[in-house]
Design an enzyme around this catalytic site. Sequence first.
Site, mmCIF file in Angstrom:
data_model
loop_
_atom_site.group_PDB
_atom_site.id
_atom_site.type_symbol
_atom_site.label_atom_id
_atom_site.label_comp_id
_atom_site.label_asym_id
_atom_site.label_seq_id
_atom_site.Cartn_x
_atom_site.Cartn_y
_atom_site.Cartn_z
ATOM 1 N N GLU A 1 -3.360 7.520 -3.808
ATOM 2 C CA GLU A 1 -3.027 6.131 -3.642
ATOM 3 C C GLU A 1 -2.902 4.838 -4.266
ATOM 4 O O GLU A 1 -3.618 5.091 -5.545
ATOM 5 C CB GLU A 1 -4.593 5.788 -2.390
ATOM 6 C CG GLU A 1 -4.408 4.956 -1.498
ATOM 7 C CD GLU A 1 -5.819 4.697 -0.862
ATOM 8 O OE1 GLU A 1 -5.670 5.591 0.634
ATOM 9 O OE2 GLU A 1 -7.081 4.109 -1.448
ATOM 10 N N TYR B 1 1.320 -1.112 0.233
ATOM 11 C CA TYR B 1 0.186 -0.066 0.026
ATOM 12 C C TYR B 1 0.841 1.379 -0.265
ATOM 13 O O TYR B 1 2.324 1.722 0.978
ATOM 14 C CB TYR B 1 -0.458 0.074 1.537
ATOM 15 C CG TYR B 1 -1.761 1.063 1.985
ATOM 16 C CD1 TYR B 1 -3.000 0.970 0.417
ATOM 17 C CD2 TYR B 1 -1.056 2.346 2.263
ATOM 18 C CE1 TYR B 1 -3.475 2.885 1.277
ATOM 19 C CE2 TYR B 1 -1.804 3.925 2.053
ATOM 20 C CZ TYR B 1 -2.886 3.715 1.403
ATOM 21 O OH TYR B 1 -3.185 5.330 1.713
#
Length: 377
Positions: free
Chosen positions: A189, A101
């Site tokens: 993101e 991530y």
Amino acid sequence: MKIHEADARAIFAKYGLPVPPSRLVPDAEGARKAAEEIGCPVVVKAQVLVGGRGKAGGVKLAATSDEAAKKAKAILGMDIKGITVEKVLVARAVDIKQEFYVGMVIDRRSRKPLMMVSPAGGIDIEEVARTTPEKIIKVVIDPMFAVMPFQLRRMTSALSADKEIAKKVGVILTSLYKAFMAVEASLAEINPLVVTPAGEVWAIDAKINIDDSSLYRQKDVAGLRDESAEDRGEVEAREAGLSFVKLDGSIGCIVNGAGLAMATMDMIKHFGGEPANFLDIGGSSSPDKVLAAMKIILRDRNVKTILINIFGGITRCDDVALGLIEAKKQLGLDIPLVVRLTGTNEDRAREILKGTALIPAATMEEGVKRAIEAARQ
Ligand code: GDP
Ligand code: MN
């Protein structure tokens, strides 16, 4: 403002992030052609402005172009969290060995950009934050210096012991920072950023939210708004000059001033209720604005009652009262309305509302309590 994955990918690519080639298509035939052009295997992805598409069945791998067409057919028209899928993205699929991530937000506490990375990629990051917060490495970035080499090392070493991969990820994080700053994002993101068995690193998902306050000078980005994919209430509110955020509770709120709106929501929570929305009708509100606000709130089936909390300064209470009467007439309201009007022209407002079915409240606390009572019935 949220933008689609396809647009976020284009922004990432512009700043040098490794994004697999892809095409945005509206139908199964388009998906077949896209798969042929890109080369299989591909991944077919629902383009909706919500996360968790994978879990909802909106992301499917296809080994051939025939299969891509089939998967596209299955995904198009699908309902994901209340939004109908109208387009799919067909992207070159990559083999996944590891998933990370990586993301950025504006950190309110330090008032600076914050970069976050985690070796626990591919899954819901909120879940990681709740269960294993130590797996998220956070770095506050000083915009004067941008991401510093020691900060990059801290993050990349937490992701991979492999020097080559760490180096690639370091370059990616630097590019992510540049993209984030350039488009004035509030969030950017990549989940997941993946490592292939061959040691390549690819950004296979892309999410960017743009700071609404910067849209006036982010002309290119502002054009990416997709109103059809946004909450209808929020779109209408913006057009009517209201600031509105939908929430999940049962008490609709019509308030003037952002501060009072927040305080009203806090008080509702404090006394055990749940607000259905944040709504600031702003200063100098005309009856039209009240009517627009009422329409938007009433679209929400969860709303059991509406609390109108007005502190009349520039906003005149009699204007608001007229708006309420008009709304009641036009909309044939059958839910209880609790009204607290105080300040400019409150006497006139009280006169206007006399004899109607509206529930009057003298203080904010009383108004909130009455609204909670009404919502329980
Ligand atoms: P999200 O669920 O909305 O976040 O959508 P993602 O783009 O993150 O896709 C969901 C999941 O599908 C990913 O976490 C991967 O596990 C899988 N996936 C997406 N693209 C690929 C790909 O190119 N190859 C493989 N093997 N899996 C993929
Ligand atoms: Mn994802």
